[in-house]
Each structure stands twice: as structure tokens, then as C-alpha cells.
Motif scaffolding. Structure first.
Motif, PDB file in Angstrom:
ATOM      1  N   GLY A 125       0.822  -1.225   0.000  1.00 49.39           N
ATOM      2  CA  GLY A 125       0.000   0.000   0.000  1.00 49.39           C
ATOM      3  C   GLY A 125       0.842   1.255   0.000  1.00 49.39           C
ATOM      4  N   GLY A 126       1.891   1.284   0.818  1.00 50.10           N
ATOM      5  CA  GLY A 126       2.780   2.438   0.859  1.00 50.10           C
ATOM      6  C   GLY A 126       3.445   2.682  -0.485  1.00 50.10           C
ATOM      7  N   LEU A 127       3.905   1.617  -1.096  1.00 49.46           N
ATOM      8  CA  LEU A 127       4.558   1.752  -2.411  1.00 49.46           C
ATOM      9  C   LEU A 127       3.568   2.181  -3.486  1.00 49.46           C
ATOM     10  N   ILE A 128       2.373   1.616  -3.470  1.00 54.75           N
ATOM     11  CA  ILE A 128       1.358   1.989  -4.455  1.00 54.75           C
ATOM     12  C   ILE A 128       0.969   3.462  -4.289  1.00 54.75           C
ATOM     13  N   LEU A 129       0.786   3.920  -3.048  1.00 54.28           N
ATOM     14  CA  LEU A 129       0.439   5.323  -2.806  1.00 54.28           C
ATOM     15  C   LEU A 129       1.532   6.258  -3.301  1.00 54.28           C
ATOM     16  N   ALA A 130       2.771   5.853  -3.140  1.00 54.39           N
ATOM     17  CA  ALA A 130       3.885   6.715  -3.530  1.00 54.39           C
ATOM     18  C   ALA A 130       4.159   6.700  -5.028  1.00 54.39           C
ATOM     19  N   ILE A 131       4.011   5.552  -5.645  1.00 51.90           N
ATOM     20  CA  ILE A 131       4.360   5.412  -7.067  1.00 51.90           C
ATOM     21  C   ILE A 131       3.242   5.877  -7.981  1.00 51.90           C
TER      22      ILE A 131
END
Length: 143
Positions: free
Chosen positions: A135-141
Motif C-alpha cells: 500500500g505504501g509503495l502503491i500510494l507513492a508510485i
């Protein structure tokens, strides 16, 4: 509701405002200098809390326990580096991207707790930690 949960939710809410106020305040400023000023403000505020709570006498106990003091010192350095890098990231990036990556500290903390303290991670917790990371990576990317 458990008291730790209330404190954790208040911590998360205050941390959210750190991002918002930090981003707003960094415009045109050096992020390292701003972080240093923030640290001084935090130190003064927290000393005020200790005094107001009547716990100033406990400070000598912290300084007397050299092992505990070493870990408190290391925690302070790690915290200072975390905020230094966080403010550098906020200066360059959007809060909506920086904050989720910063919260990957949850993933790192759980993994390190398992390695260092032998804390057990159940299958459900492992899946949840993987979801936090994803989730953190998806939100950032994908803003």
C-alpha cells in the motif's frame, strides 16, 4: 478501548500534522536548518512536559543507567536522522507520496523486532505487513 491504542491513534494524528506543517514551513528554507530548529522546539516542549508532570527527578535515573542511556542516545540519533531525511523528502516531494513511504517504518520495525527481540509474526500479521508495504509503495508510485 485500550489506552495504548488511544495513544497510538493520537500519535498518528499528530504525525500527520507534522507532515502538513513541515511541508508548509519548508518553503524557501534549508531542510536541515529547519529540522534543527524543530528539534530544539521539541526538546524545550518535552522538558516542559517532564517538569509539568513532576518527573524532572527521574532524569537522573536515565543518566545513571549507562546501558539504557546508550540505547536512548542511539534512539535519539536514529530519530534525528529520520526527521532529517523526512524533511529533506518533504522539501522535494509531495506529502501524499512522502508520508506513505515514511510509514514503511512500520514494516521495518516489525521485521527488526522479529529479528532482534524474537517477536513472533503470525501468518495474518505477515500478510498485513506485506499489505502495508504494498500500500505504501502503491500510494507513492501512483499518486
Amino acid at each position: 478501548m485500550r489506552l495504548w491504542l488511544i495513544y497510538a491513534l493520537l500519535s498518528a494524528l499528530c504525525a500527520a500534522f507534522v507532515s502538513i506543517f513541515g511541508k508548509a514551513g519548508l518553503t524557501g528554507l534549508d531542510s536541515s536548518a529547519a529540522t534543527a530548529v524543530r528539534a530544539v522546539i521539541m526538546a524545550l516542549f518535552l522538558m516542559g512536559v517532564v517538569v509539568a508532570e513532576g518527573h524532572a527527578g527521574n532524569l537522573s535515573q536515565v543518566f545513571a543507567d549507562t546501558k539504557a542511556l546508550a540505547f536512548v542516545f542511539l534512539s535519539g540519533i536514529a530519530g534525528a536522522l529520520s526527521w532529517l531525511f523526512y524533511f529533506m523528502a518533504l522539501k522535494e516531494g509531495a506529502v501524499s507520496q512522502v508520508a506513505p513511504i515514511d510509514k514503511l517504518s512500520v514494516v521495518f520495525a516489525v521485521v527488526l523486532a522479529a529479528i532482534i527481540f524474537g517477536e513472533k509474526i503470525s501468518l495474518a500479521h505477515g500478510i498485513a505487513i506485506a499489505m502495508i508495504a504494498a500500500g505504501g509503495l502503491i500510494l507513492a508510485i501512483f499518486p
